[in-house]
Motif scaffolding. Sequence first.
Motif, mmCIF file in Angstrom:
data_model
loop_
_atom_site.group_PDB
_atom_site.id
_atom_site.type_symbol
_atom_site.label_atom_id
_atom_site.label_comp_id
_atom_site.label_asym_id
_atom_site.label_seq_id
_atom_site.Cartn_x
_atom_site.Cartn_y
_atom_site.Cartn_z
ATOM 1 N N ALA A 1 -15.580 3.914 138.142
ATOM 2 C CA ALA A 1 -14.175 4.517 137.847
ATOM 3 C C ALA A 1 -13.962 4.523 136.397
ATOM 4 C CB ALA A 1 -12.898 3.816 138.709
ATOM 5 N N CYS A 2 -13.535 5.557 135.762
ATOM 6 C CA CYS A 2 -13.320 5.789 134.365
ATOM 7 C C CYS A 2 -12.431 4.882 134.166
ATOM 8 C CB CYS A 2 -13.030 7.017 133.854
ATOM 9 S SG CYS A 2 -13.238 7.199 132.180
ATOM 10 N N PRO A 3 -12.454 3.704 132.977
ATOM 11 C CA PRO A 3 -11.204 2.814 132.883
ATOM 12 C C PRO A 3 -10.391 3.385 131.828
ATOM 13 C CG PRO A 3 -13.604 2.351 131.695
ATOM 14 C CD PRO A 3 -13.776 3.392 132.478
ATOM 15 N N ARG A 4 -9.342 2.505 131.635
ATOM 16 C CA ARG A 4 -8.207 2.984 130.490
ATOM 17 C C ARG A 4 -9.081 2.732 129.179
ATOM 18 N NH1 ARG A 4 -2.790 -0.442 129.310
ATOM 19 N NH2 ARG A 4 -2.193 0.664 127.374
ATOM 20 N N LEU A 5 -8.634 3.714 128.284
ATOM 21 C CA LEU A 5 -9.422 3.395 126.848
ATOM 22 C C LEU A 5 -8.207 2.995 125.970
ATOM 23 C CD1 LEU A 5 -11.653 3.906 124.536
ATOM 24 C CD2 LEU A 5 -11.032 6.395 124.639
ATOM 25 N N THR A 6 -8.511 2.319 125.118
ATOM 26 C CA THR A 6 -7.564 1.649 123.982
ATOM 27 C C THR A 6 -8.501 2.032 122.589
ATOM 28 O OG1 THR A 6 -6.091 0.602 125.325
ATOM 29 C CG2 THR A 6 -5.900 0.088 122.834
ATOM 30 N N LEU A 7 -7.924 2.568 121.565
ATOM 31 C CA LEU A 7 -8.376 2.524 120.502
ATOM 32 C C LEU A 7 -8.058 1.482 119.294
ATOM 33 C CD1 LEU A 7 -8.642 6.683 119.262
ATOM 34 C CD2 LEU A 7 -10.392 5.065 120.473
ATOM 35 N N ARG B 1 -9.755 -7.230 132.635
ATOM 36 C CA ARG B 1 -8.913 -6.598 133.630
ATOM 37 C C ARG B 1 -9.555 -5.156 133.611
ATOM 38 N NH1 ARG B 1 -2.552 -7.432 132.191
ATOM 39 N NH2 ARG B 1 -2.314 -9.607 132.562
ATOM 40 N N GLY B 2 -10.781 -4.965 132.978
ATOM 41 C CA GLY B 2 -11.347 -3.651 132.877
ATOM 42 C C GLY B 2 -11.040 -2.732 131.926
ATOM 43 N N ASN B 3 -10.264 -3.016 130.921
ATOM 44 C CA ASN B 3 -9.918 -2.075 130.061
ATOM 45 C C ASN B 3 -11.044 -2.053 129.042
ATOM 46 O OD1 ASN B 3 -7.334 -1.440 131.514
ATOM 47 N ND2 ASN B 3 -6.342 -3.236 130.478
ATOM 48 N N VAL B 4 -11.342 -0.914 128.509
ATOM 49 C CA VAL B 4 -12.123 -0.582 127.339
ATOM 50 C C VAL B 4 -11.551 -0.490 126.150
ATOM 51 C CG1 VAL B 4 -14.067 0.822 126.572
ATOM 52 C CG2 VAL B 4 -14.105 0.090 128.971
ATOM 53 N N ARG C 1 -16.728 11.131 126.253
ATOM 54 C CA ARG C 1 -18.074 10.440 126.451
ATOM 55 C C ARG C 1 -17.806 9.242 127.472
ATOM 56 N NH1 ARG C 1 -21.411 13.325 126.048
ATOM 57 N NH2 ARG C 1 -23.105 11.976 125.706
ATOM 58 N N MET C 2 -16.748 8.610 127.754
ATOM 59 C CA MET C 2 -16.697 7.482 128.664
ATOM 60 C C MET C 2 -16.618 8.000 129.930
ATOM 61 S SD MET C 2 -14.213 3.964 128.178
ATOM 62 C CE MET C 2 -12.723 4.991 128.515
ATOM 63 N N ALA C 3 -15.961 9.158 130.132
ATOM 64 C CA ALA C 3 -15.824 9.620 131.364
ATOM 65 C C ALA C 3 -17.220 10.273 132.103
ATOM 66 C CB ALA C 3 -14.912 11.129 131.539
ATOM 67 N N HIS C 4 -18.122 10.765 131.120
ATOM 68 C CA HIS C 4 -19.395 11.312 131.268
ATOM 69 C C HIS C 4 -20.345 10.126 131.713
ATOM 70 C CE1 HIS C 4 -23.304 13.168 130.965
ATOM 71 N NE2 HIS C 4 -23.686 12.197 130.054
ATOM 72 N N TYR C 5 -20.224 9.076 130.955
ATOM 73 C CA TYR C 5 -21.168 7.952 131.317
ATOM 74 C C TYR C 5 -20.533 7.185 132.483
ATOM 75 C CZ TYR C 5 -24.518 8.468 127.465
ATOM 76 O OH TYR C 5 -25.230 9.065 126.699
ATOM 77 N N ALA C 6 -19.381 7.191 132.955
ATOM 78 C CA ALA C 6 -18.760 6.432 134.002
ATOM 79 C C ALA C 6 -19.356 7.147 135.497
ATOM 80 C CB ALA C 6 -17.252 6.344 133.983
ATOM 81 N N ARG C 7 -19.541 8.348 135.321
ATOM 82 C CA ARG C 7 -19.872 9.261 136.352
ATOM 83 C C ARG C 7 -21.218 8.762 136.667
ATOM 84 N NH1 ARG C 7 -16.816 13.619 134.094
ATOM 85 N NH2 ARG C 7 -18.627 14.279 133.272
ATOM 86 N N GLU C 8 -22.118 8.896 135.531
ATOM 87 C CA GLU C 8 -23.602 8.586 135.724
ATOM 88 C C GLU C 8 -23.872 7.076 136.307
ATOM 89 O OE1 GLU C 8 -26.197 9.384 132.631
ATOM 90 O OE2 GLU C 8 -25.653 11.585 132.386
ATOM 91 N N HIS D 1 -20.261 -3.734 131.064
ATOM 92 C CA HIS D 1 -19.427 -5.007 131.398
ATOM 93 C C HIS D 1 -18.498 -4.953 132.486
ATOM 94 C CE1 HIS D 1 -20.984 -7.423 127.994
ATOM 95 N NE2 HIS D 1 -20.455 -6.590 127.065
ATOM 96 N N LEU D 2 -18.152 -3.782 132.973
ATOM 97 C CA LEU D 2 -17.382 -3.642 134.211
ATOM 98 C C LEU D 2 -17.959 -4.079 135.519
ATOM 99 C CD1 LEU D 2 -15.672 0.065 133.736
ATOM 100 C CD2 LEU D 2 -14.792 -2.196 133.237
ATOM 101 N N ARG D 3 -19.328 -4.414 135.442
ATOM 102 C CA ARG D 3 -20.287 -5.066 136.553
ATOM 103 C C ARG D 3 -20.883 -6.229 135.968
ATOM 104 N NH1 ARG D 3 -22.799 0.532 138.040
ATOM 105 N NH2 ARG D 3 -21.530 1.321 140.006
ATOM 106 N N GLN D 4 -21.015 -6.312 135.044
ATOM 107 C CA GLN D 4 -21.515 -7.718 134.526
ATOM 108 C C GLN D 4 -20.875 -8.105 133.109
ATOM 109 O OE1 GLN D 4 -23.990 -9.391 135.885
ATOM 110 N NE2 GLN D 4 -24.492 -7.694 137.378
ATOM 111 N N MET D 5 -19.805 -9.208 133.264
ATOM 112 C CA MET D 5 -19.166 -9.494 132.283
ATOM 113 C C MET D 5 -19.875 -10.649 131.319
ATOM 114 S SD MET D 5 -16.407 -7.904 131.815
ATOM 115 C CE MET D 5 -15.375 -8.965 130.837
ATOM 116 N N ASN D 6 -21.236 -10.359 130.909
ATOM 117 C CA ASN D 6 -22.010 -11.247 130.335
ATOM 118 C C ASN D 6 -23.234 -10.137 129.571
ATOM 119 O OD1 ASN D 6 -24.169 -10.650 131.935
ATOM 120 N ND2 ASN D 6 -23.079 -11.898 133.443
#
Length: 238
Positions: A154-160, A173-176, A143-150, A200-205
């Motif tokens: 660039a698809c960020p690193r994902l941590t659960l 640092r742009g990690n989700v 889902r993150m890859a899908h919405y990052a394209r839309e 938040h990758l574009r607006q950190m607020n």
Amino acid sequence: MTAAAVSRHRLTVAGRPLDYVLARVPRRRHIQVRVADDGTVWLRVPWHCPRPLAEAVLLDHGEWVWRTRATLEARRPLPLADHRPMPLLDETLHLRLLGRPRYRVLREGGWLTVRGPDLGDAEVRPRLEHWYRRRARDHLAARMAHYAREMGLACPRLTLRDPRTRWGSCSSRGNVNLSWRLVLLPGAFADYVVVHELAHLRQMNHSPAFWREVATVMPDYEARRRALRELPRERVLF
């Protein structure tokens, strides 16, 4: 330094008997009433505080104590038993426990089957969590890859993670970071959290510009956000 002196007592609080732990703590200056995660009520007091004075404070907090214990009880995971509903995004599976020589967790149609020699909660729960975490990584990464394209990102690193109060976060640092428990919710909620963190990758607020970024791919985000905030937390425990 002298250690705390601990004793157990019972007191009628708001019309009901309540067991509590009295802890006399050296150098403590104030009386504190605390309810632990397991429901134990602690009354932490200065070393020479008279017990009647400490109990008077506990009585003043009586309604709060009972409300807090009720909330903790509601959030406590139910025992895992055959046929118990197990949410998975927009589906509801049913738990099936089968005695077998070796442990294995697998989906079989509408069943989530756990096989193993010991099927008590202590053995089953961590294996179920491991199974859900794998589903979460696959689903949320897709889902993150899908919405990052839309969103043209660039698809960020994902941590659960498994935070207590947040569904997700985005680092400087742009990690989700996302809660694996999102797969215990309907898919619309998981998608909202994914889009929220990507924005938040574009607006950190949480400025108007941030919400416009969310709305570009999710015009109904306000309804999803409101419903997610109103969802009882106990709905996402198993």
